[in-house]
Write an enzyme that holds these catalytic residues in place. Sequence first.
Site, PDB file in Angstrom:
ATOM      1  N   ASP A 107       0.844  -1.195   0.000  1.00  0.00           N
ATOM      2  CA  ASP A 107       0.000   0.000   0.000  1.00  0.00           C
ATOM      3  C   ASP A 107       0.880   1.246   0.000  1.00  0.00           C
ATOM      4  O   ASP A 107       2.101   1.161   0.038  1.00  0.00           O
ATOM      5  CB  ASP A 107      -0.952  -0.011   1.215  1.00  0.00           C
ATOM      6  CG  ASP A 107      -0.199  -0.029   2.542  1.00  0.00           C
ATOM      7  OD1 ASP A 107       0.917  -0.582   2.577  1.00  0.00           O
ATOM      8  OD2 ASP A 107      -0.716   0.504   3.539  1.00  0.00           O
ATOM      9  N   HIS A 112       1.589  -9.131  -2.850  1.00  0.00           N
ATOM     10  CA  HIS A 112       0.591  -8.057  -2.912  1.00  0.00           C
ATOM     11  C   HIS A 112       1.293  -6.699  -2.941  1.00  0.00           C
ATOM     12  O   HIS A 112       1.971  -6.325  -1.990  1.00  0.00           O
ATOM     13  CB  HIS A 112      -0.305  -8.155  -1.675  1.00  0.00           C
ATOM     14  CG  HIS A 112      -1.365  -7.118  -1.607  1.00  0.00           C
ATOM     15  ND1 HIS A 112      -2.531  -7.184  -2.325  1.00  0.00           N
ATOM     16  CD2 HIS A 112      -1.432  -5.972  -0.895  1.00  0.00           C
ATOM     17  CE1 HIS A 112      -3.274  -6.134  -2.052  1.00  0.00           C
ATOM     18  NE2 HIS A 112      -2.632  -5.376  -1.191  1.00  0.00           N
ATOM     19  N   ASP A 171       0.533 -17.745  -3.430  1.00  0.00           N
ATOM     20  CA  ASP A 171       1.313 -16.708  -4.124  1.00  0.00           C
ATOM     21  C   ASP A 171       0.413 -15.993  -5.131  1.00  0.00           C
ATOM     22  O   ASP A 171       0.598 -16.123  -6.342  1.00  0.00           O
ATOM     23  CB  ASP A 171       2.527 -17.338  -4.814  1.00  0.00           C
ATOM     24  CG  ASP A 171       3.422 -16.283  -5.435  1.00  0.00           C
ATOM     25  OD1 ASP A 171       3.354 -15.108  -5.009  1.00  0.00           O
ATOM     26  OD2 ASP A 171       4.192 -16.616  -6.371  1.00  0.00           O
ATOM     27  N   GLU A 231       1.835 -10.449   1.277  1.00  0.00           N
ATOM     28  CA  GLU A 231       2.254  -9.060   1.067  1.00  0.00           C
ATOM     29  C   GLU A 231       3.766  -8.969   1.247  1.00  0.00           C
ATOM     30  O   GLU A 231       4.419  -9.916   1.712  1.00  0.00           O
ATOM     31  CB  GLU A 231       1.539  -8.121   2.047  1.00  0.00           C
ATOM     32  CG  GLU A 231       1.715  -6.657   1.670  1.00  0.00           C
ATOM     33  CD  GLU A 231       0.590  -5.740   2.115  1.00  0.00           C
ATOM     34  OE1 GLU A 231      -0.385  -6.231   2.695  1.00  0.00           O
ATOM     35  OE2 GLU A 231       0.694  -4.522   1.860  1.00  0.00           O
TER      36      GLU A 231
HETATM   37  O1  9MR Z   1       1.753  -6.774   9.646  1.00  0.00           O
HETATM   38  C1  9MR Z   1       0.544  -6.256  10.158  1.00  0.00           C
HETATM   39  C2  9MR Z   1      -0.112  -7.290  11.010  1.00  0.00           C
HETATM   40  O2  9MR Z   1       0.686  -7.593  12.119  1.00  0.00           O
HETATM   41  C3  9MR Z   1      -1.471  -6.783  11.444  1.00  0.00           C
HETATM   42  O3  9MR Z   1      -2.148  -7.810  12.130  1.00  0.00           O
HETATM   43  C4  9MR Z   1      -2.286  -6.339  10.235  1.00  0.00           C
HETATM   44  C5  9MR Z   1      -3.627  -5.758  10.599  1.00  0.00           C
HETATM   45  O4  9MR Z   1      -3.491  -4.520  11.254  1.00  0.00           O
HETATM   46  O5  9MR Z   1      -1.583  -5.373   9.510  1.00  0.00           O
HETATM   47  C6  9MR Z   1      -0.349  -5.817   9.022  1.00  0.00           C
HETATM   48  O6  9MR Z   1       0.276  -4.774   8.409  1.00  0.00           O
HETATM   49  C7  9MR Z   1      -0.228  -4.277   7.196  1.00  0.00           C
HETATM   50  C8  9MR Z   1      -0.600  -2.826   7.435  1.00  0.00           C
HETATM   51  O7  9MR Z   1      -1.697  -2.764   8.293  1.00  0.00           O
HETATM   52  C9  9MR Z   1      -0.838  -2.052   6.150  1.00  0.00           C
HETATM   53  N1  9MR Z   1       0.273  -2.205   5.261  1.00  0.00           N
HETATM   54  C10 9MR Z   1       0.555  -3.590   4.942  1.00  0.00           C
HETATM   55  C11 9MR Z   1       0.887  -4.363   6.182  1.00  0.00           C
HETATM   56  C12 9MR Z   1       1.255  -5.803   5.869  1.00  0.00           C
HETATM   57  O8  9MR Z   1       0.209  -6.566   5.436  1.00  0.00           O
END
Ligand code: 9MR
Length: 851
Positions: free
Chosen positions: A353, A673, A721, A730
């Site tokens: 993102d 992702h 994947d 991601e």
């Molecule tokens: O890595 C993060 C994970 O520990 C959390 O449970 C989750 C939900 O808040 O978010 C993950 O982080 C994401 C972030 O919120 C937005 N950017 C991408 C991150 C990786 O998926």
Amino acid sequence: MNRPLRLIAGALVAAVAVTTGPAPALAEPVPEQARAQAEPGPEQIANGTFDNGLTAPWWTTPNLTPAVVDGRLCVDVPGGTINPWDAIIGQDDIPLVAGETYAFSFFGIATPATPVRALIQLPVDPWTQYLAQVPVVNVSGDVYTYTFTAPVDLPNAQVAFQIGGSANPWRLCLDDISLTGGAEEEPYEPETGPRVKVNQVGYLPSGPKNATLVTAATDPVEWTLRSAGQETVASGRTVPRGADGSSGLTVHSIDFGAATVTGRGFTLVADGETSHPFDIVADLYGTLATDALKFYYTQRSGIEISDELRPGYGRPAGHVQVAPNQGDVEVPCQPGVCDYTLNVAGGWYDAGDHGKYVVNGGISVHQLMSEFERAPALHRDGALAVPESGNGVPDLLDEARWEQEFLLSMQVPAGEDRAGMAHHKIHDAAWTGLPLLPHLDPQPRELHAPSTAATLNLAATAAQAARVFAGYDAAFAARNLAAARTAWTAAVANPAIYAPASDGIGGGAYSDDNVTDEFYWAAAELYLTTGEQTFQDYLLASPLHTADIWDERGFSWGSVAQLGRLDLATVPNALPDRDRVRASVLAGAEKYLAIQAGSAFGLTYDPANHRFDWGSNSSVLNNAIVLAVAYDLSGDARFRNGALQGFDYVLGRNALGQSYVTGYGEQDSKNQHSRWYARQLNPDLPNPPPGTLAGGPNSDIQDPVAQRLLTGCAAQFCYVDDIESWSTNELTINWNAPLAWMAAFAGSTQSCDVTYRNHGAWPGGFTAQVSVRNTGSAAIDGWRLGWDLPAGATVARGWSAQVTQKGTSVTAAAYPWNAVIRPGATVTFGFTGDGAAPSPGLFRLNGTVCG
Ligand code: 9MR
């Protein structure tokens, strides 16, 4: 999930293809028997019951904040919007099959009773509607059921509840949203490759060599190691391990560590299966160590990515206030949070993102700076081909600075409310789709409220930056130290301002309501940099200082006490219980070794009930780092062996036979992702660059793709994947950091053992003796041993080596007569010093850490 109160039969709507236009008339309930016969079929909607307490993968417009309350998805709908589509709850990627009849139903309850426009439609202009109903959802709650026949094949229809257009605010809760019918999806069978699971990159000649065989055999079977020319170069028998908890597979383990051959293209054969090929070479991880760090340049925001430096990855600068971007040069707060704007351009995009989050930036930049602190000599100017290459500063520090400058910019300015704290994050007002290059993101950007966690991340990283950059840019170091002190003071004054879990619209929440660990980590970094009593007192009083913090799930962005403990053990300091701190790291490492001994995949990561976390690959690598630090501290080869097995798992020795690092191994992850490495969606875009780590198996599978394919998965199988599987696949800045750290470690430990003894002490002085043993098989010809003394201790005079000091760094250089250390031989030298007898940190032989 909540049981419906009573059932209302829905209206018959077969094969409508209504395009946008006036809303259809409100649906009148019709008798049950009038409904078309929907094919009983598979459920096409993900998480329609909210049983897991999560709202994902449902999305909403930014004016709604969805929350699961009593097992239902609830929203407070603001009044005063004009159109139905001004407020929406939706889900994407619903497959429709032409000619199939579907049953759509949901439970709804509203206060006050209000029409809800329920649509199944094309997700883009012209928004063709295949089902359009507008029941008035009432205060006592009903189930609404409709059928329709899909007129088209569509892989990605949208379910949308349009609930805007009301003059007054109201509340809606939904439950049991279901769309059944259509094609039964073929059960997903992942490609798992050969049943002999190996590290597909290979093994170090000096390291452990383990593999895992998936087999129903109950007795040991023979394994052979074959050269590229098919010669058998080693053989042995497998060890049956029974059922493995995290994969559900029956497996044997194979230890071929006794093999002494080196070369490329080996295979391991067992039970009639031949593994993927792999190498046994000393420079196994050199390229990975560089690639894992190069990853950060292409994640940069606020700067053009040069196609010359990264062929195929060039792109215009993202978020520098050039249309259609709306940031990040003058970013306002979310409404009601502040009335100033900040220039927060720069930094790294967090992941796939376009958000930038202080807590996740914090652990990432910290691990990069720690990689530098561990072995500065490994990191040279020019090594990473970044725009700053050639400026006389190691590229790793240039990269870290890009992020650290951003973190500094997130601090609330003096004179404002909560001055000195850090804003928790900055991101888009609403979630965007894929693909979307950073410079094309049209969303407004917003600063979210400051949090104590973000403030302490800033304090910790700025304190560390003050130390790390001191020798390169004194002004930058001083700026960091000042910011760190200000942040610490602000956190102490505002110790419990938490980022809420509900703040996940347009960006991740990164919520955290326990910041005792962030306080501990920040105090540790401030203490290590300043040596000041306040921070020492804070550390010694913290229960976390003596707690067993080495839990089975490892550390992460929200659990950071371990970062403090590791630095207190390795960075020179005069903590009174330093020896105990160091011993605690060894105790944690012993715990991980014990867990590893019980895992047929060599895993030290062992969460309760085998439920793997989001980003589990980073947890595996972070536990490996604890083992690696234990090796650095003790020289005990068991710890190095344990640490290196973390790589085996991540690079292919796992149930899926997946290498989770792009460009490494035969079956590697390449569709992580990301909005800009989105080749799976647009062939003109690249895959992620080599050296990019995928998050990996996640038992909670929050995204629709994973839910459709993987429901019921055993932990190691909870991964696909696919670019849309954001909860398993991601890429992020905090996952690549331990990958880079470990790759540097794997390529850099010296075969030597240092014994340091404080021989005697007197008021104001001490004498120490140091022995260096060559534990490798090649002679060391010429040596310089480096280590650090805590501030206050100084070297007076050395013997049997030229001992010199610069700042807190001490170097002992060989004389010509003792320059060669043959394998197994030891040289000894000593020195006298002024000040208190120190307990030193890590020893580096010719710039590389000596175990
Ligand atoms: O890595 C993060 C994970 O520990 C959390 O449970 C989750 C939900 O808040 O978010 C993950 O982080 C994401 C972030 O919120 C937005 N950017 C991408 C991150 C990786 O998926």
